[in-house]
Design a protein around this motif. Structure first.
Motif, PDB file in Angstrom:
ATOM      1  N   ARG A  22       0.822  -1.208   0.000  1.00 59.33           N
ATOM      2  CA  ARG A  22       0.000   0.000   0.000  1.00 59.33           C
ATOM      3  C   ARG A  22       0.857   1.260   0.000  1.00 59.33           C
ATOM      4  N   ARG A  23       1.940   1.259   0.766  1.00 62.41           N
ATOM      5  CA  ARG A  23       2.839   2.413   0.768  1.00 62.41           C
ATOM      6  C   ARG A  23       3.429   2.638  -0.618  1.00 62.41           C
ATOM      7  N   PHE A  24       3.770   1.546  -1.295  1.00 63.75           N
ATOM      8  CA  PHE A  24       4.365   1.664  -2.627  1.00 63.75           C
ATOM      9  C   PHE A  24       3.394   2.332  -3.599  1.00 63.75           C
ATOM     10  N   ILE A  25       2.141   1.893  -3.564  1.00 65.46           N
ATOM     11  CA  ILE A  25       1.140   2.471  -4.460  1.00 65.46           C
ATOM     12  C   ILE A  25       0.897   3.940  -4.114  1.00 65.46           C
ATOM     13  N   ALA A  26       0.714   4.222  -2.822  1.00 58.04           N
ATOM     14  CA  ALA A  26       0.365   5.579  -2.396  1.00 58.04           C
ATOM     15  C   ALA A  26       1.456   6.588  -2.732  1.00 58.04           C
ATOM     16  N   SER A  27       2.706   6.154  -2.668  1.00 57.15           N
ATOM     17  CA  SER A  27       3.816   7.082  -2.891  1.00 57.15           C
ATOM     18  C   SER A  27       4.195   7.202  -4.364  1.00 57.15           C
ATOM     19  N   SER A  28       3.524   6.464  -5.231  1.00 56.16           N
ATOM     20  CA  SER A  28       3.864   6.473  -6.654  1.00 56.16           C
ATOM     21  C   SER A  28       2.915   7.384  -7.428  1.00 56.16           C
ATOM     22  N   ASP A  29       3.445   8.022  -8.469  1.00 56.69           N
ATOM     23  CA  ASP A  29       2.595   8.823  -9.353  1.00 56.69           C
ATOM     24  C   ASP A  29       2.295   8.090 -10.661  1.00 56.69           C
ATOM     25  N   HIS A  30       2.619   6.802 -10.706  1.00 56.66           N
ATOM     26  CA  HIS A  30       2.355   5.993 -11.897  1.00 56.66           C
ATOM     27  C   HIS A  30       0.882   5.587 -11.952  1.00 56.66           C
ATOM     28  N   ARG A  31       0.441   5.246 -13.143  1.00 56.85           N
ATOM     29  CA  ARG A  31      -0.878   4.658 -13.361  1.00 56.85           C
ATOM     30  C   ARG A  31      -0.661   3.351 -14.112  1.00 56.85           C
ATOM     31  N   TRP A  32      -1.352   2.311 -13.679  1.00 56.88           N
ATOM     32  CA  TRP A  32      -1.111   0.984 -14.236  1.00 56.88           C
ATOM     33  C   TRP A  32      -2.330   0.454 -14.986  1.00 56.88           C
ATOM     34  N   ASN A  68      -7.578   4.579  -7.928  1.00 58.73           N
ATOM     35  CA  ASN A  68      -7.107   5.892  -8.375  1.00 58.73           C
ATOM     36  C   ASN A  68      -5.776   5.819  -9.117  1.00 58.73           C
ATOM     37  N   HIS A  69      -5.090   4.692  -9.018  1.00 56.54           N
ATOM     38  CA  HIS A  69      -3.801   4.530  -9.694  1.00 56.54           C
ATOM     39  C   HIS A  69      -3.917   3.644 -10.939  1.00 56.54           C
ATOM     40  N   LEU A  70      -5.121   3.496 -11.449  1.00 63.76           N
ATOM     41  CA  LEU A  70      -5.325   2.724 -12.677  1.00 63.76           C
ATOM     42  C   LEU A  70      -5.403   3.646 -13.890  1.00 63.76           C
ATOM     43  N   GLN A  71      -4.908   3.135 -15.012  1.00 67.57           N
ATOM     44  CA  GLN A  71      -5.120   3.804 -16.284  1.00 67.57           C
ATOM     45  C   GLN A  71      -6.602   3.707 -16.654  1.00 67.57           C
ATOM     46  N   PRO A  72      -7.088   4.540 -17.576  1.00 70.85           N
ATOM     47  CA  PRO A  72      -8.466   4.355 -18.049  1.00 70.85           C
ATOM     48  C   PRO A  72      -8.686   2.920 -18.523  1.00 70.85           C
ATOM     49  N   HIS A  73      -9.729   2.307 -18.014  1.00 72.50           N
ATOM     50  CA  HIS A  73     -10.076   0.915 -18.291  1.00 72.50           C
ATOM     51  C   HIS A  73      -9.049  -0.074 -17.732  1.00 72.50           C
ATOM     52  N   GLY A  74      -8.163   0.404 -16.861  1.00 67.70           N
ATOM     53  CA  GLY A  74      -7.282  -0.513 -16.152  1.00 67.70           C
ATOM     54  C   GLY A  74      -8.073  -1.296 -15.116  1.00 67.70           C
ATOM     55  N   VAL A  75      -7.529  -2.430 -14.678  1.00 68.86           N
ATOM     56  CA  VAL A  75      -8.282  -3.299 -13.771  1.00 68.86           C
ATOM     57  C   VAL A  75      -7.481  -3.599 -12.509  1.00 68.86           C
ATOM     58  N   LEU A  76      -8.222  -3.747 -11.438  1.00 63.78           N
ATOM     59  CA  LEU A  76      -7.693  -4.254 -10.176  1.00 63.78           C
ATOM     60  C   LEU A  76      -8.156  -5.695 -10.048  1.00 63.78           C
ATOM     61  N   THR A  77      -7.222  -6.615  -9.892  1.00 68.88           N
ATOM     62  CA  THR A  77      -7.584  -8.023  -9.737  1.00 68.88           C
ATOM     63  C   THR A  77      -7.107  -8.518  -8.383  1.00 68.88           C
ATOM     64  N   VAL A  78      -7.964  -9.253  -7.710  1.00 71.26           N
ATOM     65  CA  VAL A  78      -7.646  -9.797  -6.392  1.00 71.26           C
ATOM     66  C   VAL A  78      -7.962 -11.286  -6.400  1.00 71.26           C
ATOM     67  N   ILE A  79      -6.998 -12.091  -6.000  1.00 70.16           N
ATOM     68  CA  ILE A  79      -7.195 -13.541  -5.902  1.00 70.16           C
ATOM     69  C   ILE A  79      -7.273 -13.911  -4.426  1.00 70.16           C
TER      70      ILE A  79
END
Length: 381
Positions: A22-32, A68-79
């Protein structure tokens, strides 16, 4: 690990980062294009200690951050590996996206022996009918079906970061510890009831112990929110609370007398109130900082707010100096018994009402200490 993952780390497109997710995502300005969360649960999560698993990476606020860190139409997947975990993750995703069930799909493998049988796919945009049918077709080829989960009223949040409800076994153990402490306190009160002022001394000692220990539970969690590491947060949290209260006793201990008993308790209540009000915001801000700077910031803030925490206990001890007998030992012992109640009570309250409620209960506890001033110390001196 690379061979187990099919050699994925050998790809020039792959970069490995050793960091709390979570810290890695929050501190990044990238979109995936895709953020994938899997293998998050440990064996204690699925076994005996699962009711105490901190679901910080799967809280509503965490999932909002991922979306909030996804590109347009990017997906969050959870297993996930169980229906219970998948159900609670599904509830957190729905709460994070505003209960838009058209932007989340869930699948479950038909093979019951597969340990990772639940897949949840979420994004910011709604899935079209064509996309749903395409994913359903792929799922069918993989021997999976669309899964449905019951609605849950209490998904994990940053204030109540528990993905499981308390298990009966854990609750029974906590209850037994609390009952044992209460039984001992009842015996002490029965023995001291005829000595003027001692019942109030016992009550004050218990309240101080409850509030002080519950505060340590709260501080450790808030630091974990900012720092990520549970072990580091525990060490820094305990050091900050004890160090702050020790420095407060060193610099302001001359005020910790019977005369200023209420003021000492109210100052402790004020310090806790400041921590409760501002620590969540500061922890969220620190989540985006350099790890060392976050450690210094949260540690310094905790020390400052804990400066008055030791004063009520010091005032209680000083108020007994002119009293013959064992009142000092009585207060110290009752403080220890109160610590048992504080630890069990804070854990139970955090899991049911959240950590903010723990904080405000501590404030009330210190306010209560100001009321329970021993009768034999009510003289102006």
């Amino acid at each position: 690990m690379d061979s187990w993952a099919g050699g994925v780390f050998e790809s020039p497109r792959v970069s490995a980062h050793i960091a709390e997710a979570r810290r890695f995502i929050a501190s990044s300005d990238h979109r995936w294009d895709q953020i994938n969360l899997n293998l998050l649960q440990t064996s204690p999560a699925a076994g005996q200690g699962r009711s105490h698993v901190d679901a910080r990476v799967l809280t509503v606020e965490a999932i909002q951050d991922y979306l909030n860190h996804l590109q347009p139409h990017g997906v969050l997947t959870v297993i996930q590996n169980s229906t219970e975990l998948a159900s609670r993750t599904h509830a957190a995703i729905l709460a994070a996206n505003g209960n838009r069930d058209d932007s989340i799909l869930s699948f479950q493998l038909s093979e019951p022996t597969n340990p990772f049988s639940h897949l949840l796919i979420a994004r910011n945009e709604a899935f079209t009918n064509a996309e749903v049918e395409r994913l359903r077709s792929i799922a069918t080829d993989c021997d999976a079906v669309i899964a449905t989960y019951p609605s849950l009223a209490n998904p994990a949040t940053d204030d109540r970061p528990f993905i499981f409800e308390p298990s009966k076994r854990i609750a029974i153990h906590a209850l037994l510890a609390a009952l044992l402490a209460l039984l001992i306190l009842m015996v002490i009160l029965a023995r001291e009831r005829h000595t003027p002022g001692n019942p109030l001394s016992v009550t004050a000692g218990v309240l101080i112990g409850i509030a002080s220990t519950a505060l340590q539970v709260l501080v450790i969690y808030r630091l974990q929110t900012a720092l990520g590491s549970p072990a580091l947060s525990m060490g820094i949290g305990l050091a900050a609370v004890l160090g702050g209260s020790g420095l407060g006793a060193l610099f302001f201990g001359h005020f910790a007398t019977a005369k200023f008993w209420p003021q000492c308790s109210m100052s402790a209540a004020t310090g806790v109130a400041v921590f409760v009000l501002f620590s969540p915001v500061l922890a969220e801000y620190c989540d985006t900082m350099n790890h060392t700077l976050a450690f210094i910031t949260m540690g310094f803030f905790t020390v400052l707010t804990c400066l008055p925490i030791g004063l009520p206990f010091l005032a209680a001890i000083h108020s007994c100096k002119s009293i013959s007998g064992h009142v000092e030992g009585l207060i110290i012992g009752c403080d220890g018994l109160g610590s048992i109640l504080g630890a069990t009570g804070a854990t139970a309250l955090a899991m049911t009402a959240g950590f903010s409620m723990v904080g405000w209960t501590i404030v009330i506890g210190f306010v209560g200490v100001s009321v329970f001033r021993p009768q034999h110390d009510q003289s102006p001196g």
